[in-house]
Design an enzyme around this catalytic site. Structure first.
Site, PDB file in Angstrom:
ATOM      1  N   LYS A 153      29.533 -40.667  28.107  1.00  0.00           N
ATOM      2  CA  LYS A 153      28.496 -41.066  29.062  1.00  0.00           C
ATOM      3  C   LYS A 153      28.073 -39.902  29.952  1.00  0.00           C
ATOM      4  CE  LYS A 153      27.337 -45.005  32.020  1.00  0.00           C
ATOM      5  NZ  LYS A 153      27.829 -46.292  32.563  1.00  0.00           N
ATOM      6  N   THR A 154      29.047 -39.176  30.509  1.00  0.00           N
ATOM      7  CA  THR A 154      28.697 -38.047  31.365  1.00  0.00           C
ATOM      8  C   THR A 154      28.182 -36.872  30.532  1.00  0.00           C
ATOM      9  OG1 THR A 154      31.007 -37.295  31.394  1.00  0.00           O
ATOM     10  CG2 THR A 154      30.280 -38.702  33.196  1.00  0.00           C
ATOM     11  N   PHE A 192      24.248 -24.929  40.179  1.00  0.00           N
ATOM     12  CA  PHE A 192      23.866 -24.420  38.865  1.00  0.00           C
ATOM     13  C   PHE A 192      24.276 -22.965  38.701  1.00  0.00           C
ATOM     14  CE2 PHE A 192      20.826 -27.611  40.353  1.00  0.00           C
ATOM     15  CZ  PHE A 192      21.029 -28.591  39.402  1.00  0.00           C
ATOM     16  N   GLN A 223      24.811 -34.801  31.030  1.00  0.00           N
ATOM     17  CA  GLN A 223      24.743 -33.343  31.046  1.00  0.00           C
ATOM     18  C   GLN A 223      23.553 -32.836  30.235  1.00  0.00           C
ATOM     19  OE1 GLN A 223      26.211 -31.176  33.110  1.00  0.00           O
ATOM     20  NE2 GLN A 223      27.837 -30.341  31.874  1.00  0.00           N
ATOM     21  N   GLY A 272      27.858 -27.558  29.211  1.00  0.00           N
ATOM     22  CA  GLY A 272      26.946 -27.384  30.343  1.00  0.00           C
ATOM     23  C   GLY A 272      25.836 -26.393  30.116  1.00  0.00           C
ATOM     24  N   GLU A 273      26.120 -25.266  29.451  1.00  0.00           N
ATOM     25  CA  GLU A 273      25.099 -24.231  29.281  1.00  0.00           C
ATOM     26  C   GLU A 273      24.147 -24.543  28.128  1.00  0.00           C
ATOM     27  OE1 GLU A 273      25.474 -22.473  31.827  1.00  0.00           O
ATOM     28  OE2 GLU A 273      27.605 -22.787  32.186  1.00  0.00           O
ATOM     29  N   ILE A 326      33.609 -34.661  22.136  1.00  0.00           N
ATOM     30  CA  ILE A 326      32.943 -35.162  23.332  1.00  0.00           C
ATOM     31  C   ILE A 326      33.902 -36.143  23.997  1.00  0.00           C
ATOM     32  CG2 ILE A 326      30.904 -36.316  24.234  1.00  0.00           C
ATOM     33  CD1 ILE A 326      30.379 -33.574  22.878  1.00  0.00           C
ATOM     34  N   ILE A 334      31.063 -29.827  40.058  1.00  0.00           N
ATOM     35  CA  ILE A 334      29.728 -29.609  40.610  1.00  0.00           C
ATOM     36  C   ILE A 334      28.724 -30.647  40.130  1.00  0.00           C
ATOM     37  CG2 ILE A 334      30.138 -27.138  40.882  1.00  0.00           C
ATOM     38  CD1 ILE A 334      28.445 -26.661  38.370  1.00  0.00           C
ATOM     39  N   LYS A 380      34.158 -27.582  22.936  1.00  0.00           N
ATOM     40  CA  LYS A 380      33.598 -26.232  22.915  1.00  0.00           C
ATOM     41  C   LYS A 380      32.693 -25.948  24.118  1.00  0.00           C
ATOM     42  CE  LYS A 380      31.789 -25.995  18.667  1.00  0.00           C
ATOM     43  NZ  LYS A 380      31.245 -25.324  17.465  1.00  0.00           N
TER      44      LYS A 380
END
Length: 763
Positions: free
Chosen positions: A658-659, A266, A663, A729-730, A654, A492, A726
């Site tokens: 699925k992933t 992370f 997320q 993850g964050e 996107i 990761i 865009k």
């Protein structure tokens, strides 16, 4: 309802019109490496069986500040299987460790990281000061237990609140007045003082520790005196290669970093830490490969954390709900030897249309190890204060929190005074309200019950830059139609390989089961860190470029063999259909096998780099999130149950639905931990964590995580990058904690401004 563009420039309108006519939608796909992971075939950093392997165990300091008086290692050296006991007394000199100047493994612009085994100074508790190397892990652990160390203690400082008066402006802000850490002023300086409605409060986010499933680990192997291979848990193989090449003064090409699989990270893999250099030193001294795996307790003290942060916000508004001013101050902790900074206040500058905004960011050096960016770095911390304060002001005015935010919606970036490349937050508001059941929310807290439980609804918004870096991909296509790609980027956990396979399949028409994406090796073509929500935005365009370059080669080959229909064809016209190559809108076709046979070749290949373009200077590019929470709170016990979360994201295209959904679920789970459970508690008498394992430091478990409903706007931003992504993850975590805190207030009428929200704060 349709969204109006903000001052659309011609090139943006043209690009965006093209985006809405994408010829192939991305479909959900199982992780391409999923079977390897669940069957145990995937090799992580500590799982490579090298011959003649030795094992290292670190001994950490038991004081927080002072010097080492003596090290008694005789018993350890005599213990069975012990090969070496390494400390500052006998460690080989690292060329990059100079008495003056900066260590090359530098995550920030100021100070220098800890130089392990360099001298006798102690700057934080559990600082690694001795490595015991043995022929087995158990023998190394036993040897480490025999090392006796005496110290000369000095008075330490670990308490942020008690030492807040020593907080200072970061050196990066002094060097650059436009730095995100510099003091910022927009509009009227004293606007808050004259506002009809004034609100002021302080918020505290505690220290949080990353705690991924895989412990930080490394195998260091000197294949020659100047040739180093590391199997390392990192978020950037190229960064690690570069750092260790500088550290040991050897050519970059002589350093190889392998991180094919990473068991969660992370942000703790964004820096090269002292334990890595300790293992490399040990391998050099014992002339054998050395494996070093941190313990769970050492994960709390040696590889970074989200820093404890104090914030103060002043919000001024009209009685009708228009913002007049926002003043936001923050103090975050850093180590005594290195300045760590993050963008805690950036969201405040640009999220809402306040004519006057002031931010003041300070850091406080303490006797702690250096923090590091943790998911949603800075922005997640700042959003807790900002989004809580927005709710508090809305309540004071007697206004629905969403209506209040919409009344101050920005159609352009007020910080940079530039148009957004794209922004679809209104759709997130509407969809989130509908999915969470916002119509059931009452303005007055405590009005809704479900049996004996109080029910509350809350929301919080988030944003993060749509960052993009240069990246290079090498691609090969053989006569059987198998496409193989290589790139040094790591994965990761978000499913990088899966996303790249989907981009390649979408671009070429090649079935996903015939595409392989190799990653996590510094010998592969260049890519940056997996961090900052930049991977798909950076590597995705390189995959796109490589696939189009392959199609150009095929078109040229077909045209050269007399197929005139291919003469003027473009890469976008060519698609694979099973074994055939077809041109859109034309009957012209050929088989890959025939084409390769005619040209007497077995495969074609290409290497392509993709870089950001000038559009990034014309627009403000951000991804946006909106998180909604429904909670139940027991009025007598103070227990909080998160019953439902809705996550809405404006993250561009996107590419891996699925992933991407996973997320968002993962980010929301981290946000639950931030809001309700996570707190690294320190005993300041000793500068030592009391919560130093997963028994005492509480992360959300299955029982804590409710139904999480995910919605994507899924409209591409082709100004940000050719894929239209865009970053995700964050923003998956930014805004979750305040959404829960706001829901708890709506249920109970009790406002908790220091996380986590535990029962004792509600009863």
């Amino acid at each position: 309802m349709p969204l109006a563009w903000y001052s659309p420039q011609p090139e943006r309108q043209e690009i965006m019109n093209e985006a809405f006519f994408d010829k192939k939608e991305y479909k959900p796909l199982d992780r391409v490496d999923g079977r390897l992971k669940v069957t145990g075939a995937a090799k992580y950093s500590a799982e490579y069986p090298l011959p003649n392997m030795a094992f290292a165990v670190l001994v950490g300091s038991r004081i927080a500040k002072g010097t080492i008086k003596s090290i008694d290692s005789k018993a350890a050296e005599r213990a069975p299987g012990v090969l070496a006991v390494i400390s500052h007394l006998n460690a080989i000199k690292v060329p990059g460790y100079q008495p003056k100047g900066e260590h090359p493994s530098e995550p920030s612009t100021n100070g220098q990281p800890l130089r392990v085994f360099f001298d006798n100074k102690i700057v934080s508790n559990d600082q690694p000061i001795v490595a015991v190397v043995a022929t087995s892990l158990e023998k190394a652990q036993f040897g480490a237990s025999l090392v006796k160390i005496q110290y000369t203690k000095e008075q330490h400082k670990t308490d942020l609140e008690a030492n807040a008066g020593d907080a200072k402006l970061a050196a990066s802000a002094k060097k650059n007045p436009k730095s995100p850490t510099a003091d910022y002023e927009r509009g009227q300086k004293d606007a808050f003082e004259s506002a009809p409605v004034k609100f002021e409060a302080e918020y505290v986010l505690p220290t949080e520790v990353h705690n991924p499933m895989e412990l930080q680990s490394i195998i260091a192997h000197w294949e020659a005196d100047n040739k180093l291979t590391v199997y390392d848990k990192v978020q950037g193989t190229k960064m690690t290669q570069k750092n260790f090449a500088k550290e040991w003064n050897i050519p970059e090409e002589n350093v190889k970093c392998i991180a094919t699989f990473v068991g969660g990270a992370f942000g703790n893999g964004l820096h090269n830490w002292p334990h890595e250099t300790a293992a490399i030193i040990a391998a050099k001294q014992v002339k054998r490969p050395v494996k070093l795996v941190l313990t769970r307790e050492q994960m709390f003290t040696m590889v970074g954390y989200r820093p404890r942060t104090w914030q103060k916000i002043q919000v001024g508004a009209t009685k009708e709900g228009k913002l007049v001013a926002i003043n936001h101050q923050s103090i975050g902790q850093t180590s005594s030897y290195e300045e760590f900074t993050e963008s805690t206040l950036m969201q405040t500058r640009m999220m809402y249309a306040s004519p006057s905004v002031s931010t003041r960011y300070r850091i406080l050096p303490l006797n702690l190890a250096t923090p590091i960016w943790m998911r949603g770095p800075g922005e997640a911390t700042g959003a807790f204060a900002l989004e809580s304060a927005m709710d508090e002001v809305a309540h004071a005015i007697g206004m629905d929190p969403i209506d209040f935010r919409l009344a101050n919606y920005t159609e352009s970036d007020p910080d940079k005074n530039m148009p957004w490349s794209t922004k679809y937050m209104r759709e997130c508001y509407e969809e989130g309200k509908k999915r969470i059941g916002w119509e059931n929310r009452k303005l007055k807290p405590g009005e809704v019950r479900d049996g004996e439980w109080l029910v509350g609804y809350g929301m919080g918004t988030g944003t993060f830059g749509a960052n993009r870096n240069s990246a290079t991909v090498h691609a090969e296509l053989d006569k059987e139609g198998n496409l193989v790609m290589h790139c040094a980027i790591t994965d990761i956990g978000p499913g990088t390989g899966t996303a790249m396979v989907q981009i390649a399949s979408n671009t070429t028409g090649i079935p996903t089961d015939k595409i392989t994406f190799h990653l996590g090796n510094s010998e592969f073509p260049n890519a940056g860190l997996q961090g900052g929500s930049s991977t798909v935005n950076s590597v995705g365009p390189a995959v796109l470029a490589a696939c189009n370059a392959l199609k150009e080669q095929l078109i040229t080959m077909a045209a050269a063999k007399g197929n005139s229909a291919f003469t003027s064809a473009k890469p976008d016209d060519l698609m694979f259909d099973k074994s055939e190559l077809q041109l859109a809108g034309k009957s012209a076709k050929t088989t890959l096998a025939d084409l390769f046979k005619q040209n007497n070749i077995e495969k074609i290949e290409t290497t392509n780099e993709s870089k950001p373009d000038e559009n990034r200077n014309k627009y403000s590019m951000n991804a946006f999130s909106m998180h909604f929470a429904m909670v139940h709170v027991h009025p007598f016990t103070g227990q909080v149950r998160v019953k439902k979360i809705v996550c809405c994201a404006d993250a561009g295209t996107i590419v891996s639905p699925k992933t991407a959904e996973s997320q968002m679920i993962g980010g929301a789970t981290g946000g639950i931990g931030m809001a309700l459970t996570e707190d690294a508690v320190m005993d300041h008498r000793f500068g030592r964590y009391v919560t130093k394992d997963l028994g005492d430091y509480h992360v959300p478990v299955h029982a804590d995580v409710p139904d999480i409903d995910v919605y994507f706007v899924n409209k591409p931003d082709l100004l940000a990058d050719p894929v239209g992504s865009k970053g995700l993850g964050e923003i998956a975590i930014i805004g979750v904690a305040p959404a829960i805190a706001n829901a708890v207030f709506n249920a109970t009428g009790k406002r908790v401004r220091e996380l986590p929200i535990t029962p004792d704060k509600l009863i």
